[in-house]
Design a protein around this motif. Structure first.
Motif, PDB file in Angstrom:
ATOM      1  N   TRP A 190      15.016  17.791   2.625  1.00  0.00           N
ATOM      2  CA  TRP A 190      13.551  17.627   4.496  1.00  0.00           C
ATOM      3  C   TRP A 190      12.938  18.841   3.934  1.00  0.00           C
ATOM      4  O   TRP A 190      12.132  18.229   4.207  1.00  0.00           O
ATOM      5  N   GLU A 191      12.994  19.213   3.189  1.00  0.00           N
ATOM      6  CA  GLU A 191      12.347  20.617   2.898  1.00  0.00           C
ATOM      7  C   GLU A 191      10.808  19.596   1.902  1.00  0.00           C
ATOM      8  O   GLU A 191       9.585  20.114   1.559  1.00  0.00           O
ATOM      9  N   GLU A 192      11.392  18.518   1.109  1.00  0.00           N
ATOM     10  CA  GLU A 192      10.415  17.297   0.421  1.00  0.00           C
ATOM     11  C   GLU A 192       9.899  16.140   0.435  1.00  0.00           C
ATOM     12  O   GLU A 192       9.140  15.917   0.044  1.00  0.00           O
ATOM     13  N   VAL A 193       9.562  15.881   2.011  1.00  0.00           N
ATOM     14  CA  VAL A 193       9.610  15.038   2.365  1.00  0.00           C
ATOM     15  C   VAL A 193       8.226  14.895   2.113  1.00  0.00           C
ATOM     16  O   VAL A 193       7.507  15.950   2.846  1.00  0.00           O
ATOM     17  N   PRO A 194       7.704  13.679   1.566  1.00  0.00           N
ATOM     18  CA  PRO A 194       6.096  13.518   1.966  1.00  0.00           C
ATOM     19  C   PRO A 194       5.364  13.783   3.085  1.00  0.00           C
ATOM     20  O   PRO A 194       5.927  13.667   4.169  1.00  0.00           O
ATOM     21  N   ALA A 195       4.178  13.534   2.842  1.00  0.00           N
ATOM     22  CA  ALA A 195       2.681  14.216   3.851  1.00  0.00           C
ATOM     23  C   ALA A 195       2.765  13.166   4.584  1.00  0.00           C
ATOM     24  O   ALA A 195       2.742  12.723   5.908  1.00  0.00           O
ATOM     25  N   THR A 196       2.856  11.454   3.542  1.00  0.00           N
ATOM     26  CA  THR A 196       3.630   9.762   4.291  1.00  0.00           C
ATOM     27  C   THR A 196       4.869  10.085   4.526  1.00  0.00           C
ATOM     28  O   THR A 196       5.310   9.392   3.069  1.00  0.00           O
ATOM     29  N   LEU A 197       5.392   9.440   5.210  1.00  0.00           N
ATOM     30  CA  LEU A 197       6.458   8.814   5.193  1.00  0.00           C
ATOM     31  C   LEU A 197       6.563   8.033   4.141  1.00  0.00           C
ATOM     32  O   LEU A 197       6.170   6.343   4.444  1.00  0.00           O
ATOM     33  N   PRO A 198       7.523   7.648   3.217  1.00  0.00           N
ATOM     34  CA  PRO A 198       8.011   6.321   1.915  1.00  0.00           C
ATOM     35  C   PRO A 198       8.343   5.090   2.997  1.00  0.00           C
ATOM     36  O   PRO A 198       8.901   5.657   3.664  1.00  0.00           O
ATOM     37  N   ILE A 199       8.358   4.158   1.930  1.00  0.00           N
ATOM     38  CA  ILE A 199       9.075   2.757   2.021  1.00  0.00           C
ATOM     39  C   ILE A 199      10.313   2.844   1.649  1.00  0.00           C
ATOM     40  O   ILE A 199      10.725   2.193   2.116  1.00  0.00           O
TER      41      ILE A 199
END
Length: 549
Positions: A341-350
């Motif tokens: 969870w700490e590595e979730v990108p700035a925009t959520l990928p599909i």
């Protein structure tokens, strides 16, 4: 120009080959499960249940009944039913008869239902006594199903061998069309079987799962709720027709029914998280049902703020999967699940493509783009639809030859979505190449609304845009009145409600003396005035009393 290393990287990201039963149809997978677990609960609705044996038996009886009326492979059967025990049984029965399901949401305007039936040329329409008036203005045999199933009790309960093959039509799903009319998408058994098997593995479905049937029958997400549940041996829990969708009430229903899997439109999930966050002030879990083990979202871009709040509430106890897939493919084609969870990108990928699916991100010359560069997203693989119903020209335009496949018959679908690869191979949705939008999970062509609105005698010119407020899109209509007559907002709304589904009816109507224009004479959609409070129809609408109270 791609380097050899970049080409190799793109090939690895599209390496999705997996085994699935290529020679079977959807209903055959369900029949096999009925043999394995005949006494397990297959469907639950209110205080009623059907076991897999009963599900299979009833569907077989209706399938034989339909065969006697000339229904078979490549024929189409309209299904206009409210949420009930009969609804999923009927879907299965039509497939067993070898035909394709044409699901019709009873909430749609009668004129739209009539157009869909006419366009599909359905041989038979299955409905309920209370809905007969919605589908009788059409030249087809209309059959009203009763809850007792008495009309078919004398039919054989043995499986019907219709001769249907994986390449035959299984579903016709209608979606918003830019020409002003909805268009049907033709989905075959082959693609849906691949999707079902991929979804079963992706979501970890098992016989202990209880999947909520949330989506409208006319949405392809209903397919993802119903059939993967059945081929895993789980129970399909159907929401009551009159049940409230207020989040607190829905959470209570999920808890009472011990639902383990939810497949929700992203916009509804946003409300879901907001409600849980408010409750969390007094309850650290936010009232999240303890039966829940996975939530699947899709339909539009998910909010990072909502995801952060969700992680705080659910932690690692409830899985969360973000999915993507146009109607022209078999439900979904990519999925993303945060692992760290700490590595979730700035925009959520599909996410990455699912099994037996390839995603290409190409430039205008159909050349692959390297990671980080945005281009148009194309889909190829087992899940591709056959094309559009009665639309050969647009089928040829959108479903084109796949130049990257060694199979000369392979095609790819031109989605109109813009995307790019991230460094780890995840795909990020960037936007659209046209003015198509997603409203509460539904795909909406603004041109279709404009076409209908422009047909009102009081409208000389019409434009519709989607304005975003607090992360949610709202449709706003702009109308230049005809000289003879100036319509009011409630009149325009009533007119649209007679022709369009509820999610395509704008929330506000702004009357203008003239449309703002760009220097080259086009409508300047970016400079449309914001609607004022009086432009919204809901607060000022008068509703007459129903009774003395």
């Amino acid at each position: 120009m791609l380097t050899a290393a970049e080409k190799q990287q793109l090939a690895e990201w599209n390496s999705t080959e997996a085994e699935f039963p290529r020679d079977l149809c959807i209903h055959e997978l369900v029949e096999a499960q009925a043999v394995r677990t005949p006494n397990a609960v297959a469907i639950e609705h209110s205080d009623q249940q059907l076991s897999y044996r009963e599900l299979d038996r009833r569907a077989n009886q209706l399938a034989h009944f339909l065969e006697k009326r000339g229904v078979g492979p490549e024929s189409k059967v309209g299904i206009c039913l409210r949420r009930s025990l009969e609804l999923p049984v009927t879907l299965l029965a039509v497939l067993k008869a070898g035909a394709a399901c044409v699901p019709l949401d009873p909430a749609y305007p009668k004129e739209r239902l009539a157009y869909m039936l006419e366009d599909a040329q359905t041989a038979v329409v299955l409905t309920q006594p209370g809905l007969l008036a919605e589908v009788t203005d059409f030249d087809a045999e209309v059959i009203a199903l009763d809850a007792s199933w008495s009309a078919f009790a004398g039919e054989s309960a043995q499986a019907l061998r219709s001769g249907v093959k994986p390449g035959n039509l299984a579903y016709v799903i209608f979606t918003s069309g830019s020409t002003g009319k909805p268009r049907g998408v033709l989905l075959n058994h082959y693609g849906l079987v691949n999707h079902n098997c991929a979804a079963l593995k992706l979501f970890g479905l098992s016989a202990s799962d209880r999947m909520a049937q949330f989506a409208s029958i006319s949405s392809d997400i209903a397919i993802e709720e119903i059939f993967p549940t059945w081929i895993s041996g789980g129970a399909l829990v159907i929401r009551e027709e009159e049940s409230s969708l207020a989040i607190a009430d829905f959470l209570s229903w999920v808890s009472q029914r011990r639902v383990t899997v939810l497949d929700l439109p992203t916009a509804y999930w946003h409300e879901f998280v907001a409600e849980l966050s408010q409750v969390a002030a007094s309850d650290p879990t936010g009232g999240l049902p303890d039966s829940l083990r996975i939530v699947i979202v899709g339909g539009e871009t998910a909010s990072l703020t909502a995801l952060a709040a969700w992680h705080k509430l659910a932690g690692s106890r409830v899985r969360w999967v973000n999915t993507y897939g146009p109607t022209e493919t078999s439900v979904i084609v990519t999925a993303f699940e945060p692992k760290q969870w700490e590595e979730v990108p700035a925009t959520l990928p599909i996410g990455h493509p699912i099994a037996n699916t390839k995603i290409y991100i190409l430039d205008e010359q159909l050349q692959p783009l390297p990671g980080g560069i945005a281009g148009e997203l194309y889909v190829s693989g087992a899940g591709l639809a056959r094309g559009y119903l009665n639309r050969p020209e647009i089928t040829a335009e959108k479903f084109i030859k796949d130049p990257f496949s060694s199979d000369p018959a392979a095609r790819m679908y031109k989605t109109g979505d813009r995307a790019r690869y991230l460094v780890n191979g995840e795909i990020e949705f960037v936007g659209r190449t046209d003015d198509q939008v997603k409203i509460r999970g539904y795909r909406v062509e603004l041109k279709e609304i404009e076409s209908v609105l422009g047909s009102h005698p009081g409208a000389r010119e019409a434009a519709v845009i989607a304005r975003e407020e607090k992360g949610e899109k709202t449709l706003v209509a702009y109308v230049v009145p005809a000289r003879e007559k100036s319509p009011i907002a409630s009149e325009l709304k009533t007119y649209l409600k007679q022709k369009l589904p509820h999610y395509m009816v704008p929330s506000a109507f702004v009357l203008l003396e003239a449309m703002p224009k760009t220097p080259n004479g086009k409508v300047d959609r970016r400079n449309m005035p914001a609607p004022r409070p009086g432009d919204f129809t809901e607060p000022n609408e008068y509703v007459a009393p129903k009774d003395e109270l």
